[in-house]
Write a protein that holds these residues in place. Structure first.
Motif, PDB file in Angstrom:
ATOM      1  N   VAL A   1      17.118-136.794  21.214  1.00 29.56           N
ATOM      2  CA  VAL A   1      16.992-137.718  22.339  1.00 29.56           C
ATOM      3  C   VAL A   1      15.736-138.578  22.169  1.00 29.56           C
ATOM      4  O   VAL A   1      14.685-138.069  21.759  1.00 29.56           O
ATOM      5  CB  VAL A   1      16.887-136.915  23.667  1.00 29.56           C
ATOM      6  CG1 VAL A   1      16.813-137.855  24.864  1.00 29.56           C
ATOM      7  CG2 VAL A   1      18.073-135.971  23.814  1.00 29.56           C
ATOM      8  N   CYS A   2      15.850-139.857  22.492  1.00 29.24           N
ATOM      9  CA  CYS A   2      14.667-140.736  22.414  1.00 29.24           C
ATOM     10  C   CYS A   2      13.777-140.477  23.635  1.00 29.24           C
ATOM     11  O   CYS A   2      14.250-140.534  24.778  1.00 29.24           O
ATOM     12  CB  CYS A   2      15.091-142.201  22.367  1.00 29.24           C
ATOM     13  SG  CYS A   2      13.670-143.300  22.512  1.00 29.24           S
ATOM     14  N   ALA A   3      12.502-140.215  23.364  1.00 30.95           N
ATOM     15  CA  ALA A   3      11.564-139.913  24.462  1.00 30.95           C
ATOM     16  C   ALA A   3      11.300-141.153  25.318  1.00 30.95           C
ATOM     17  O   ALA A   3      10.876-141.032  26.468  1.00 30.95           O
ATOM     18  CB  ALA A   3      10.251-139.395  23.884  1.00 30.95           C
ATOM     19  N   ASP A   4      11.591-142.349  24.784  1.00 29.36           N
ATOM     20  CA  ASP A   4      11.329-143.575  25.555  1.00 29.36           C
ATOM     21  C   ASP A   4      12.558-144.071  26.311  1.00 29.36           C
ATOM     22  O   ASP A   4      12.513-144.234  27.529  1.00 29.36           O
ATOM     23  CB  ASP A   4      10.826-144.693  24.616  1.00 29.36           C
ATOM     24  CG  ASP A   4       9.404-144.437  24.154  1.00 29.36           C
ATOM     25  OD1 ASP A   4       8.822-143.417  24.602  1.00 29.36           O
ATOM     26  OD2 ASP A   4       8.886-145.216  23.348  1.00 29.36           O
TER      27      ASP A   4
ATOM     28  N   LEU B   1      11.594-139.458  18.622  1.00 32.24           N
ATOM     29  CA  LEU B   1      12.784-138.635  18.867  1.00 32.24           C
ATOM     30  C   LEU B   1      12.390-137.184  19.075  1.00 32.24           C
ATOM     31  O   LEU B   1      11.472-136.688  18.433  1.00 32.24           O
ATOM     32  CB  LEU B   1      13.738-138.758  17.684  1.00 32.24           C
ATOM     33  CG  LEU B   1      14.247-140.174  17.420  1.00 32.24           C
ATOM     34  CD1 LEU B   1      15.083-140.219  16.161  1.00 32.24           C
ATOM     35  CD2 LEU B   1      15.071-140.674  18.613  1.00 32.24           C
ATOM     36  N   GLU B   2      13.109-136.537  19.969  1.00 25.16           N
ATOM     37  CA  GLU B   2      12.871-135.113  20.218  1.00 25.16           C
ATOM     38  C   GLU B   2      14.212-134.398  20.242  1.00 25.16           C
ATOM     39  O   GLU B   2      15.222-134.988  20.613  1.00 25.16           O
ATOM     40  CB  GLU B   2      12.195-134.915  21.570  1.00 25.16           C
ATOM     41  CG  GLU B   2      10.781-135.433  21.624  1.00 25.16           C
ATOM     42  CD  GLU B   2      10.174-135.217  23.003  1.00 25.16           C
ATOM     43  OE1 GLU B   2       9.721-134.105  23.267  1.00 25.16           O
ATOM     44  OE2 GLU B   2      10.194-136.164  23.803  1.00 25.16           O
ATOM     45  N   ILE B   3      14.201-133.129  19.882  1.00 26.70           N
ATOM     46  CA  ILE B   3      15.423-132.321  19.981  1.00 26.70           C
ATOM     47  C   ILE B   3      15.471-131.701  21.375  1.00 26.70           C
ATOM     48  O   ILE B   3      14.463-131.167  21.861  1.00 26.70           O
ATOM     49  CB  ILE B   3      15.440-131.201  18.904  1.00 26.70           C
ATOM     50  CG1 ILE B   3      15.406-131.791  17.483  1.00 26.70           C
ATOM     51  CG2 ILE B   3      16.615-130.273  19.106  1.00 26.70           C
ATOM     52  CD1 ILE B   3      16.672-132.412  16.981  1.00 26.70           C
ATOM     53  N   LYS B   4      16.627-131.776  22.000  1.00 28.37           N
ATOM     54  CA  LYS B   4      16.815-131.075  23.278  1.00 28.37           C
ATOM     55  C   LYS B   4      17.838-129.970  23.035  1.00 28.37           C
ATOM     56  O   LYS B   4      18.927-130.229  22.524  1.00 28.37           O
ATOM     57  CB  LYS B   4      17.341-132.031  24.355  1.00 28.37           C
ATOM     58  CG  LYS B   4      16.328-133.083  24.783  1.00 28.37           C
ATOM     59  CD  LYS B   4      15.490-132.605  25.980  1.00 28.37           C
ATOM     60  CE  LYS B   4      14.536-133.680  26.457  1.00 28.37           C
ATOM     61  NZ  LYS B   4      13.166-133.567  26.006  1.00 28.37           N
ATOM     62  N   GLN B   5      17.467-128.770  23.409  1.00 26.91           N
ATOM     63  CA  GLN B   5      18.358-127.616  23.222  1.00 26.91           C
ATOM     64  C   GLN B   5      18.963-127.223  24.561  1.00 26.91           C
ATOM     65  O   GLN B   5      18.296-127.305  25.590  1.00 26.91           O
ATOM     66  CB  GLN B   5      17.551-126.413  22.714  1.00 26.91           C
ATOM     67  CG  GLN B   5      16.758-126.653  21.459  1.00 26.91           C
ATOM     68  CD  GLN B   5      17.450-126.152  20.208  1.00 26.91           C
ATOM     69  OE1 GLN B   5      18.596-125.713  20.257  1.00 26.91           O
ATOM     70  NE2 GLN B   5      16.764-126.213  19.090  1.00 26.91           N
TER      71      GLN B   5
END
Ligand SMILES: Cc1ncc(COP(=O)(O)O)c(C=O)c1O
Ligand SMILES: N[C@@H](CCOP(=O)(O)O)C(=O)O
Length: 414
Positions: free
Chosen positions: A6-9, A29-33
């Protein structure tokens, strides 16, 4: 799917089965679990059982926690060197001299390539190989490159590493090269290398393994899982950690959030992030209450792994510190080297960058931020043999004694 990128922005979502290090909007970008259906107590029991594993991927101190890291990656795609499984030590001498109630050192330096980068690199390279990439790259002050070179070689892939021409430890460059990587030295800093790879990596067909790749952070979360497990899921009051690009503190915060959300720890520890004075743009931003980081164009410190002036993960790190009532500080090279001497002579050992943690703890205790009735854990991020320039300089000053091999001569030094 249990996880997505997911894009943090802008919040745009991608599948974890894509490779990306930046959103098209330019955001991180970050991973969301999605941990729905997972039970913290059952996970504890499973992870405990896996401590007895010796030859499966679950013998790794990263993949032991696969359910929380890359749950959907098929096991046969994992490239592992049984990373993690790093010792947790105390030194009664250091603890007593500081007067703190309890003090631990987590020796990430015991990883197979000698630094904490292995915890994240096994995840990134496994992901890249799974997606079919055969050319991997990074910008590095030497530890990220050694780790990448090792895993790329294990996975039968090629590594192209960009390292500054000067000011980094030659031991790390040699290690990287020995694993078979193509080393590209350039006139500039880590920051210039990462900026080049962010802009041109895709065009060159490279899978970039710096910590802007969110898979690295997912792997590095295992550091705090393992620490918590070894301490029977009860963490000390403070975790003290050195900061450069700020990947480690970002992963620490994310891992802590996971453990809390799953009910595996009762409370969050506080985090103290320590930077070297000559490379401390993040500490400066926090201390001055600014809302944007002003890069340091000429990062400079004896702790060569921390020569980073424009840490890409600063927005995540700031969020982590807010979540964990964190603090930041900076320490001088002299303070770092004095702490390194104490850690080395306690028999644990580390490279200069790692010793920033103990130097920071010392300073924060002196200033009254950390109380002697509290407990603390210092992350030791890299091995003593990684960066020996300072030892070489010191040994010429103190000199190793030469002596004829006679009983009388030896008795004089006993
Ligand atoms: C040995 C060592 N310690 C600490 C750091 C700082 O960690 P981070 O860049 O994740 O803040 C690095 C590299 O960046 C390192 O190589
Ligand atoms: N000290 C690091 C620099 C940070 O790299 P990254 O892996 O967080 O991008 C190194 O060893 O290169």
């Amino acid at each position: 799917m249990r996880m997505k990128m997911v894009c943090a922005d802008c919040g745009y979502e991608r599948s974890w089965m894509e490779y990306a290090i930046k959103c098209t909007c330019g955001g991180r970008l970050e991973i969301k679990q999605d941990f729905g259906g997972l039970d913290g107590e059952k996970l504890k029991a499973l992870f405990q059982k896996r401590l007895a594993e010796r030859v499966s991927v679950y013998a790794s101190g990263v993949w032991r926690y696969k359910e929380l890291i890359l749950p959907e990656l098929p096991e046969e795609n994992i490239i592992t060197k049984y990373e993690g499984n790093n010792g947790l030590y105390t030194s009664e001498r250091i603890r007593r001299s500081m007067g703190i109630r309890n003090l631990y050192f987590k020796a990430l330096s015991e990883n197979p390539s000698g630094s904490f980068k292995d915890n994240g690199m096994t995840a990134a390279v496994s992901h890249g190989r799974y997606l079919g990439y055969s050319r991997f790259a990074c910008s590095s002050t030497g530890n990220t490159s050694s780790s990448l070179a090792m895993y790329a070689a294990m996975g039968g892939a090629s590594a192209y590493v960009f390292v500054p021409e000067s000011g980094i430890s030659m031991n790390k460059v040699l290690q990287t090269w020995a694993y078979g990587a193509q080393v590209i030295r350039f006139d500039g800093t880590y920051d210039d290398g990462i900026s080049f790879l962010e802009r041109k990596g895709k065009e060159l067909g490279l899978y970039v393994c710096n910590s802007v790749n969110p898979l690295r952070i997912e792997g590095q979360k295992s550091i705090i899982y393992e620490t918590a497990q070894y301490l029977n899921w009860e963490l000390p009051d403070w975790i003290v950690i050195p900061g450069g690009a700020l990947s480690n503190v970002s992963a620490l915060g994310k891992g802590l959030e996971d453990l809390k959300q799953l009910g595996m720890i009762a409370k969050l520890p506080r985090i103290a992030l320590v930077q070297a004075e000559g490379a401390s743009p993040f500490h400066r931003m926090m201390a001055e209450g600014k809302d944007r980081l002003i890069p340091e164009p000429h990062p400079d410190t004896t702790a060569s792994a921390l020569k980073i002036g424009n840490p890409p993960s600063w927005p995540i790190a700031r969020r982590v510190l807010q979540l964990c009532q964190g603090v930041t500080c900076s320490v001088t090279d002299e303070e770092i080297l004095e702490s390194k001497r104490r850690i080395d002579q306690a028999g644990i050992g580390c490279e200069p960058a790692s010793a920033a943690s103990l130097a920071g703890l010392n300073k924060l205790m002196r200033e009254g931020t950390i109380d002697k009735e509290e407990t603390a854990l210092c992350m030791l991020t890299g091995n003593l043999l990684k960066d020996t320039d300072i030892l070489r300089a010191q040994i010429t000053e103190t000199a190793i004694m030469t002596s004829p091999l006679t009983v009388e001569a030896v008795q004089r030094v006993l």
